[in-house]
Write an enzyme that holds these catalytic residues in place. Structure first.
Site, PDB file in Angstrom:
ATOM      1  CG  ASP A 325      -1.937   0.996   1.223  1.00 24.54           C
ATOM      2  OD1 ASP A 325      -2.228   1.401   0.042  1.00 24.54           O
ATOM      3  OD2 ASP A 325      -2.470   1.597   2.169  1.00 24.54           O
ATOM      4  CB  THR A 326       2.387   2.909  -2.088  1.00 25.01           C
ATOM      5  OG1 THR A 326       3.128   1.650  -1.825  1.00 25.01           O
ATOM      6  CG2 THR A 326       3.406   3.966  -2.365  1.00 25.01           C
ATOM      7  CB  ILE A 327       0.341   8.102  -1.306  1.00 22.41           C
ATOM      8  CG1 ILE A 327       1.668   8.615  -0.571  1.00 22.41           C
ATOM      9  CG2 ILE A 327      -0.611   7.537  -0.290  1.00 22.41           C
ATOM     10  CD1 ILE A 327       2.571   9.747  -1.420  1.00 22.41           C
ATOM     11  CG  MET A 407      -2.142   2.865  -4.453  1.00 23.78           C
ATOM     12  SD  MET A 407      -2.565   1.310  -4.032  1.00 23.78           S
ATOM     13  CE  MET A 407      -3.549   1.453  -2.370  1.00 23.78           C
TER      14      MET A 407
END
Length: 514
Positions: A325-327, A407
């Site tokens: 999970d990321t931005i 992401m």
């Protein structure tokens, strides 16, 4: 223009542009707000990888804001305890967080404003409150058990039960940490009270990280990887990033752009498998790699990869689950400076550990280390793990034409390949390409199968049937599913002097120009 997965974060970046800041300044302000309002996905206890195009020098640069394992930690210690794989959560998965140092270092190289100015909105949201959205509420609900296991995390966000959409949340301790960084710069994070809190929290849970590990961390500046693609150039962040996977897939399929949707999707999935095989055996901290990966990006190697792809049968390739999970943030300013920035805690809420008294969730990037003796990505003190973070940029005539990011963990390069194919080989507009239903090869821990193609439920049924006939196991995701990423892009039309931005409906996204 700025695009990000949260409207308030984008607005903070655009406000920086309004008052004369540049794209790097805007990206930092946007990232800082996201570290408050999207606490499951990113934060100042995470890592950041950048691609920055500097118009003054006509040069693109990759900045590696990822940190290494504690100097006193190594794989042999875990093997001696009977471990056969890295723990996904908890203290042992925590490496030195590189985000804050990268803000300062990249800002000094390219920016025009101070961290004191740029972090003010983030501090304000942490102290005064932010609204839990449908997206964040889902992440809180999904990770309730993880958050309850950490006293600081539970006190921050579960005091009144699992936050619902519309609830006002605050993180005053994070506000204090951001205030210290505003006053003292990155030194406030890597030395002193915050560094001591990180280390004491981790030490109590079995990670031997020391203040010296944090103080020694630096941001690395390196040339991007580049391949020619049609009459353009695709840039990617070099290892320890997996960014070259995008280049390998698109480079191998450069002559298949006119294939049918079913044919291209099948070939792309098979190329992804080949690229992942190379990634998992060769990509790592460059200081521990026996060879570079330059040979994988040569035209002959890409042609050989294409030749290995069967047009009529899927190749089985079981793999471990991925829960990244990321931005992603993209920004372009009026002078032509362009930024693709990806920052992350890795899995939702990272390690699940908050450094006591700081409000800072610590990431779990070390989960991507390997324990096999001699593997390039073997856990070793000071070594950085293989990273899923993959900022992207496409050049035309040596200057940025498309700045993009998403992401999605292992899905990041897959989504990038689909977007570029849709825009340049299918003629879609930017927003249509981002809105379109996606596939991702691989699985998360909730998948039933070890070797699956996951497609959003809006995916063309005839393509799904065709993939199954070719031997692919197909699972369905939701219509607009987080597992299919949160992608954002800005297209630069130098002939007309315009920017076109697009952001992802799978999050609380906004692309906004000024």
């Amino acid at each position: 223009m700025v695009a990000s997965p949260h409207a308030q974060a984008t607005a903070a970046g655009v406000e920086v542009l309004r008052r004369g800041g540049n794209a790097v300044d805007a990206a930092i302000a946007t990232n800082a707000v996201l570290s408050v309002v999207y606490p499951a996905s990113c934060g100042i206890g995470g890592d950041a990888l950048w691609l920055v195009y500097e118009p003054r020098t006509n040069e693109a640069t990759a900045y590696n804001g990822s940190g290494g394992a504690a100097a006193a930690l190594n794989a042999a210690q875990l093997r001696d305890r009977g471990a056969t794989a890295m723990p996904e959560r908890g203290a042992l998965a925590v490496t030195v967080p590189g985000c804050v140092r990268s803000w300062e270092d990249v800002g000094r190289a390219h920016g025009t404003q101070t961290l004191d100015e740029l972090l003010e909105p983030a501090e304000r949201y942490a102290r005064e409150g932010f609204v839990s959205t449908d997206v964040t509420s889902e992440f809180f609900e999904r990770n309730e058990a993880l958050l309850r296991a950490d006293a600081d995390a539970a006190a921050l966000f579960l005091r009144d039960g699992v936050p619902r959409a519309g609830d006002i949340l605050r993180n005053p301790a994070l506000g204090e940490s951001l205030a210290a960084i505003r006053r003292e710069g990155a030194r406030a994070f890597y030395e002193g009270a915050i560094a001591d809190a990180i280390c004491s929290t981790l030490n109590a849970l079995g990670n031997p990280m020391q203040p010296s590990d944090l103080a020694a961390h630096t941001t690395e500046r390196v040339p991007p990887l580049s391949i020619a693609w049609h009459d353009r150039e695709i840039l990617a962040h070099p290892p320890n990033s997996q960014g070259a996977v995008t280049q390998m897939v698109l480079g191998a399929l450069r002559d298949d752009g006119a294939a049918s949707d079913l044919e291209w999707t099948h070939l792309a999935i098979e190329a992804i498998k080949e690229a992942f095989d190379a990634r998992d055996t060769r990509f790592a901290d460059p200081r521990s790699m026996e060879t570079t990966i330059d040979d994988l990006l040569q035209p002959a190697a890409l042609a050989a990869l294409r030749a290995r792809l069967s047009p009529d049968r899927a190749r089985p390739r079981p793999g471990p689950p991925d829960r990244g999970d990321t931005i992603a943030i993209v920004a372009v300013d009026g002078d032509g400076c362009a930024v693709s920035l990806i920052e992350s805690l890795y899995m939702n809420f990272g390690s699940g550990i908050v450094a006591r008294g700081t409000g800072i969730f610590l990431h779990n990037r070390g989960a991507y280390f390997r324990l096999e003796p001699g593997h390039p990505n073997e856990l070793r003190g000071g070594r950085r793990p293989l990273h899923t973070l993959s900022p992207g940029m496409l050049l035309h005539g040596g200057r940025p034409e498309l700045v993009y990011g998403t992401m999605g963990g292992d899905a990041q390069p897959q989504i990038q390949a689909q977007l570029i194919h849709a825009i340049y080989e299918r003629g879609m507009t930017l927003q249509a390409a981002i809105d379109a239903p996606r596939f991702t090869y691989g699985r998360d821990s909730e998948s039933k199968y070890a070797d699956a193609v996951r497609v959003e439920s809006r995916f063309d049924p005839s393509i799904v049937a065709g993939l199954r006939a070719l031997g692919h196991t197909v699972e369905f995701l939701g219509a607009y599913d987080h597992a299919a990423g949160h992608a954002h892009a800005i297209a630069i039309d130098r002939t007309r002097g315009t920017l076109a931005g697009a952001s992802d409906p799978r999050a609380d996204s906004l692309a906004l120009g000024v």
